[in-house]
Design an enzyme around this catalytic site. Sequence first.
Site, short mmCIF file in Angstrom:
data_model
loop_
_atom_site.label_atom_id
_atom_site.label_comp_id
_atom_site.label_asym_id
_atom_site.label_seq_id
_atom_site.Cartn_x
_atom_site.Cartn_y
_atom_site.Cartn_z
N LYS A 72 -62.69 7.29 -4.08
CA LYS A 72 -62.62 6.30 -3.00
C LYS A 72 -62.09 6.99 -1.74
O LYS A 72 -61.14 7.78 -1.81
CB LYS A 72 -61.70 5.15 -3.42
N SER A 148 -62.17 -4.07 -2.66
CA SER A 148 -62.54 -3.12 -1.64
C SER A 148 -63.17 -1.83 -2.18
O SER A 148 -63.82 -1.11 -1.42
CB SER A 148 -61.32 -2.74 -0.79
N SER A 172 -58.95 -4.94 -6.09
CA SER A 172 -60.01 -4.07 -5.57
C SER A 172 -60.64 -3.10 -6.55
O SER A 172 -61.65 -2.48 -6.22
CB SER A 172 -59.49 -3.28 -4.37
N1 GLN Z 1 -59.40 -8.57 -1.65
C1 GLN Z 1 -58.02 -8.26 -1.47
C2 GLN Z 1 -57.71 -8.03 -0.01
O1 GLN Z 1 -58.58 -8.18 0.76
C3 GLN Z 1 -57.62 -7.09 -2.31
C4 GLN Z 1 -57.89 -5.78 -1.70
C5 GLN Z 1 -57.40 -4.64 -2.53
O2 GLN Z 1 -57.07 -4.79 -3.71
N2 GLN Z 1 -57.30 -3.49 -1.90
O3 GLN Z 1 -56.63 -7.73 0.36
#
Ligand code: GLN
Length: 472
Positions: A72, A148, A172
């Site tokens: 990532k 994400s 995410s």
């Molecule tokens: N969807 C969540 C957010 O927008 C989680 C994102 C994540 O785990 N990095 O913050």
Amino acid sequence: MKISEQTISQLQCAYKSGDTTPSEALKALAESIDTVDGDIGGYLSYDLDLALADAEKADLSKPLGGVPIAIKDLINVSGHPCSCASKILDGKYTAPYDATVIRKLREAGAIPFGRTNMDEFAMGSSNENSGIKPCRNPHDTDRIPGGSSGGSAAVVAANTAFAALGTDTGGSIRQPASLCGVVGVKPSYGRVSRFGLVAFASSLDQCGPMTKSVEDAAKILEVIAGPCERDSTCLDKDVPSYTSVLGKDIKGLKIGLPKEYFAEGLDPAVRAKVEEAIKKLESLGAETVEISLPNTEYAVATYYIIATAEASANLARFDGVRYGHRAEADELIELYEKSRDEGFGAEVKRRIILGTYVLSSGYYEAHYLRAQKVRTLIRKDFEEAFEKVDLIASPVSPTPAFKIGEKKNDPLAMYLADIYTISANLAGICGISVPCGTVAEDGKDLPVGLQLLGKAFGEEDLFRAAHAFEVG
Ligand code: GLN
């Protein structure tokens, strides 16, 4: 079967038997990326020559010897770009060092290969917030891959990677894994070092594997977990052999089903798949019992206060002076303002503003402090639940992958879809998403994931149950 379609375990067998080599595996991946990734957008970049140089030296006797792993784009890999899918860093930052997870992967013989797409600075649930380019779900390219870590999930699902690393601050890893039909593990807070990850919300972030099988995930976590002298929040606790619990049965394992996770808002087709999965766990010998996590209704609000507060502090370093894009300006404040305005996307700005607001004098007690107290209540809900059960089972996402653009202009709807994943981060416990079938929409089969949650540092139970489910 094409080389790129293999799991890590299959690839390792092929290395052993001499059927293929790490260099051939890398070339096969590059070919597959060049063929299909144009439509998917899972990768931001890859450097075949650098990886081939690593492959020359690969020691196949090591636990992940010669295995390419996609990374990532917020994890520092020495000599590679690291943009966090943000214009503020894109083309302006090359990692000068390896994150601890990368050092550990290398020590185990793995080859970091390719930078995966993501929501900018890991803020999002659909990958639509990538500041570089969109990422699509390989099962239906009109749909989002989740976020994400959408790129990491998509490349594993599209067989343009054998496995990937993602990060999970509020879901995410698990949510894109679920929507793309791969396995994703969020380790317990403190299990894996955060040194070298670009921080989003430091009290919630964890790095973990995204793979084609539970066994592959166990192999990777076994390597990347464990103490780190550069991350004081990473616990000095021995790492059990996660691979050695695979194949153990789950007779008598007690699994809790939180009633709040099977309530309104859950898509009926997703519910049916998850219920089918729970029946399967029962048929394998697990005992299920209804439990309650009464503070679930406050989880989304609590998360979006704490995560934004921490993000507003963590992202202060991207100011055009210490890091990142530098705008033309006549004086310092203007330089900061213009650099950040030009470099950050809309969602990142929204979160910095929210986070700054909840921390500001006069509002701190009403928002941030209160959220910290509710976080303690949420953690207690899980502590009490885990006195009665070994694991918790639930959906990962209330719906299958939605259409690109469907929720883009409604941030609240997007935040609310994180309902089943964010509590685990607030509580610091571990979780896995394991594929449990597909539902048909618009003539396409869309994957659904089963979430299993385990107590802090209880990853062995997760792997044992998820593996039994997968092979059962
Ligand atoms: N969807 C969540 C957010 O927008 C989680 C994102 C994540 O785990 N990095 O913050």
